[in-house]
Scaffold this motif. Structure first.
Motif, PDB file in Angstrom:
ATOM      1  N   LEU A 239       0.605  -1.496  -0.193  1.00  0.00           N
ATOM      2  CA  LEU A 239      -0.291   0.140   0.180  1.00  0.00           C
ATOM      3  C   LEU A 239       0.795   1.226  -0.315  1.00  0.00           C
ATOM      4  O   LEU A 239       0.343   2.122  -0.720  1.00  0.00           O
ATOM      5  CB  LEU A 239      -0.960  -0.224   1.243  1.00  0.00           C
ATOM      6  N   ASN A 240       1.568   1.499   0.649  1.00  0.00           N
ATOM      7  CA  ASN A 240       2.795   2.317   0.970  1.00  0.00           C
ATOM      8  C   ASN A 240       3.535   2.721  -0.870  1.00  0.00           C
ATOM      9  O   ASN A 240       3.743   3.557  -0.539  1.00  0.00           O
ATOM     10  CB  ASN A 240       3.872   2.437   1.726  1.00  0.00           C
ATOM     11  N   LEU A 249      -2.867   7.195   3.471  1.00  0.00           N
ATOM     12  CA  LEU A 249      -2.655   6.113   3.375  1.00  0.00           C
ATOM     13  C   LEU A 249      -3.115   5.933   4.981  1.00  0.00           C
ATOM     14  O   LEU A 249      -3.649   4.689   5.332  1.00  0.00           O
ATOM     15  CB  LEU A 249      -1.342   5.770   3.780  1.00  0.00           C
ATOM     16  N   ASP A 250      -3.178   6.384   6.284  1.00  0.00           N
ATOM     17  CA  ASP A 250      -3.077   6.231   7.488  1.00  0.00           C
ATOM     18  C   ASP A 250      -4.736   5.724   7.314  1.00  0.00           C
ATOM     19  O   ASP A 250      -5.253   5.084   8.526  1.00  0.00           O
ATOM     20  CB  ASP A 250      -3.017   7.883   8.000  1.00  0.00           C
ATOM     21  N   LYS A 251      -5.615   6.945   6.287  1.00  0.00           N
ATOM     22  CA  LYS A 251      -7.492   6.442   6.300  1.00  0.00           C
ATOM     23  C   LYS A 251      -7.366   5.463   6.141  1.00  0.00           C
ATOM     24  O   LYS A 251      -8.170   4.896   6.496  1.00  0.00           O
ATOM     25  CB  LYS A 251      -8.035   7.976   5.496  1.00  0.00           C
ATOM     26  N   LEU A 391     -12.706   4.712  -2.520  1.00  0.00           N
ATOM     27  CA  LEU A 391     -11.993   5.332  -2.332  1.00  0.00           C
ATOM     28  C   LEU A 391     -11.747   5.173  -3.967  1.00  0.00           C
ATOM     29  O   LEU A 391     -12.082   4.657  -5.090  1.00  0.00           O
ATOM     30  CB  LEU A 391     -10.613   4.953  -2.203  1.00  0.00           C
ATOM     31  N   ALA A 392     -11.117   6.470  -4.844  1.00  0.00           N
ATOM     32  CA  ALA A 392     -11.660   6.778  -6.611  1.00  0.00           C
ATOM     33  C   ALA A 392      -9.882   7.278  -6.815  1.00  0.00           C
ATOM     34  O   ALA A 392      -9.938   7.330  -5.573  1.00  0.00           O
ATOM     35  CB  ALA A 392     -12.537   8.146  -6.781  1.00  0.00           C
ATOM     36  N   GLN A 393      -9.820   6.716  -8.169  1.00  0.00           N
ATOM     37  CA  GLN A 393      -8.704   6.174  -8.190  1.00  0.00           C
ATOM     38  C   GLN A 393      -7.941   6.463  -9.666  1.00  0.00           C
ATOM     39  O   GLN A 393      -9.146   5.990 -10.733  1.00  0.00           O
ATOM     40  CB  GLN A 393      -7.807   5.543  -7.521  1.00  0.00           C
ATOM     41  N   GLU A 449      -8.751   9.662  -3.923  1.00  0.00           N
ATOM     42  CA  GLU A 449      -9.352  10.615  -3.455  1.00  0.00           C
ATOM     43  C   GLU A 449      -9.943   9.458  -2.834  1.00  0.00           C
ATOM     44  O   GLU A 449     -10.766   8.718  -3.257  1.00  0.00           O
ATOM     45  CB  GLU A 449     -10.608  11.354  -4.493  1.00  0.00           C
ATOM     46  N   LEU A 450      -9.884   9.722  -1.300  1.00  0.00           N
ATOM     47  CA  LEU A 450     -11.181   8.745  -0.553  1.00  0.00           C
ATOM     48  C   LEU A 450     -11.784   9.516   0.505  1.00  0.00           C
ATOM     49  O   LEU A 450     -12.232  10.655   1.424  1.00  0.00           O
ATOM     50  CB  LEU A 450      -9.714   8.339   0.843  1.00  0.00           C
TER      51      LEU A 450
END
Length: 508
Positions: A239-240, A249-251, A391-393, A449-450
């Protein structure tokens, strides 16, 4: 000392490196029934009929100047490989030219029956041509190979970093043996040209295992073939490494560690949704959890996770498979895609009954996923109770590190990205070089976009408010849009403004 327990390898599953073949003279290869497969640094890997032949190993070591790793293979396969790889041109253009010289491309398709077609497709130049196309695609880190018959020629294109580039064109008629060759190794019906077919096969090149998904489609001048390359060596990205900002990332990690609820990953085809889901599953994977996936198709094997595939031919759909999964005592469920209201409703009820559900949906942005599900017939109160995040990406190309340079953008662009005029932004771009094929870009990274569902957004969902209103509430709550996340990567010198606008401008 020779290892007597060396396994037998199937050379049909290897793409032999043409450069490695040059390490051993053909005379020596035929004499000792050996064929070089690949070379890594100073170690040459050979396939041999007799791996205990000390003299053969010594002569191969002396001829190549390399240490030798020997694998067993059948005599017949070795001699076929020698016929294919020695005294055969090593470039796609040269092979195409050699076939044109012998007139092979002018053979009329209607005069060939299936047996003749298969025999032609197994000729050494054809095998070599297909292998070279696949090998070049892997060297260029392509995600897809497109073979497209046109009126006067056959065009081969590679999708690299999301953009199609022409690799080579060869005369019409040459697809006659090339496409059947691909269909044969993918287990498809070479006699069927009127309807689409799907298949897959696996190859090895050097020390890499690569799965190829094959899709054929009838077009005006023949059959178009698309090969999707799935390289196991690059399949598991943490993920990182995907491009998350530290805040996002934290969210996202906090969301995927919740005990139940549904998380949606949205975006168009090719935006990296599956990679994000696999990275999340890898993060969640542990012996204490029962994780089950339902995919179409399964792209990569995840050790320790139970993976299933839908099969419409036997009416094994996402909805039917999801019902069966719920009887398997799952903790976490990953569904490849929500395509219909039945699957959506089962997924949401699974989230309401104590399961964490990860899935994808085709929408432009995060807020649009909510209205899409409501349009499918999902009750707003059920969606509000089960949804925990969207999560949009998108994927944007990364500036090539070999030809990266700073530049001064137009004043209007600078002021848009740096309204405070604090002088902290250094704009970069790639000039273009051999390393990046003169594109200025090498590799891709995600922009995200989270939207974490809070009480304000939950209340709007319950009242079935428009997506624009939901998006505004999410931004008020701290959500960065896709474009804002992209602009941050522009300011950091990772990508360019043109790239961000290319994938976001149409809807922001």
């Amino acid at each position: 000392m020779v290892d007597k327990n060396i396994p037998l390898v199937d050379l049909a599953n290897y793409i032999i490196d043409a450069e490695a073949v040059k390490s051993i003279p053909e005379e020596l290869a035929r004499k000792h029934k050996m064929i070089p497969i690949f070379k890594i640094k100073d170690t040459l890997t050979l396939a041999m009929a007799n791996t205990e032949n000390i003299i053969a190993l010594d002569e191969a070591r002396a001829a190549s100047g390399c240490s030798i790793q020997a694998l067993k293979a059948e005599d017949g396969q070795i001699f076929r490989a020698i016929d294919q790889y020695y005294n055969v041109s090593n470039s796609i253009e040269e092979i195409a030219a050699s076939l044109r010289n012998i007139g092979m491309e002018f053979v009329a398709e209607e005069r060939l029956d299936v047996v003749k077609l298969q025999r032609i497709s197994e000729q050494p130049p054809i095998v070599k041509l297909v292998n070279l196309i696949i090998s070049q695609a892997l060297k260029d880190n392509a995600s897809d190979i497109h073979i497209e018959p046109e009126e006067e020629k056959v065009r081969v294109r590679l999708r690299v970093d999301g953009i199609l580039h022409t690799l080579v064109s060869f005369p019409r008629g040459l697809e006659l043996p090339v496409i059947p060759r691909i269909k044969v190794i993918a287990g498809l019906d070479i006699a069927e040209k009127r309807k689409p077919q799907d298949g897959r096969f696996q190859v090895r090149i050097e020390d890499r295992e690569v799965d190829l998904r094959i899709s054929t489609f009838p077009v005006t001048f023949g059959e178009k073939v698309v090969m999707r390359l799935l390289d196991r060596a690059t399949s598991f990205i943490g993920l990182n490494k995907l491009g998350f900002s530290p805040e996002n990332l934290d969210k996202f990690e906090r969301l995927i560690h919740k005990p139940y609820g549904i998380i949606l990953v949205t975006g168009p085809t090719g935006s990296g949704k599956t990679s994000t889901l696999y990275a999340a599953l890898s993060k969640l994977n542990s012996p204490e959890k029962n994780i089950i996936t339902l995919e179409n198709p399964r792209e990569y094997l995840l050790e320790g996770i139970n993976q299933g595939e839908v099969n419409p031919a036997i009416d094994f759909t996402f909805a039917r498979g999801l019902r069966a999964i719920l009887r398997q005592d799952p903790d976490i469920i990953m569904i490849g895609e929500i395509r219909d209201s039945e699957t959506a409703e089962i997924a949401i009820r699974a989230a309401l009954t104590g399961h964490l559900v990860l899935t994808t949906l085709h929408t432009n942005d995060a807020a649009g996923a909510i209205t899409r599900l409501i349009d499918m017939g999902i009750e707003p109160f059920l969606l509000a109770s089960s949804l925990i995040g969207v999560l949009a990406q998108r994927l944007v190309r990364v500036i090539c590190p070999k030809c990266k340079e700073k530049y001064e953008p137009p004043k209007a662009i600078y002021e848009k990205l740096n309204p405070e005029k604090d002088g902290t932004i250094s704009f970069c771009r790639g000039k273009g070089c051999l390393y990046c094929r003169q594109t200025g870009y090498k590799g891709r990274i995600g922009i995200f976009e989270l939207m974490a569902i809070n009480e304000s957004i939950r209340e709007l969902i319950t009242r079935a408010r428009p997506s624009a209103e939901i998006k505004e509430a999410a931004i008020t709550g701290g959500m960065k849009t896709l474009q804002q996340d992209g602009f941050e990567k522009v300011a950091a010198g990772i990508t360019t403004l043109e790239e961000v606008l290319r994938v976001t401008y149409s809807f922001e």
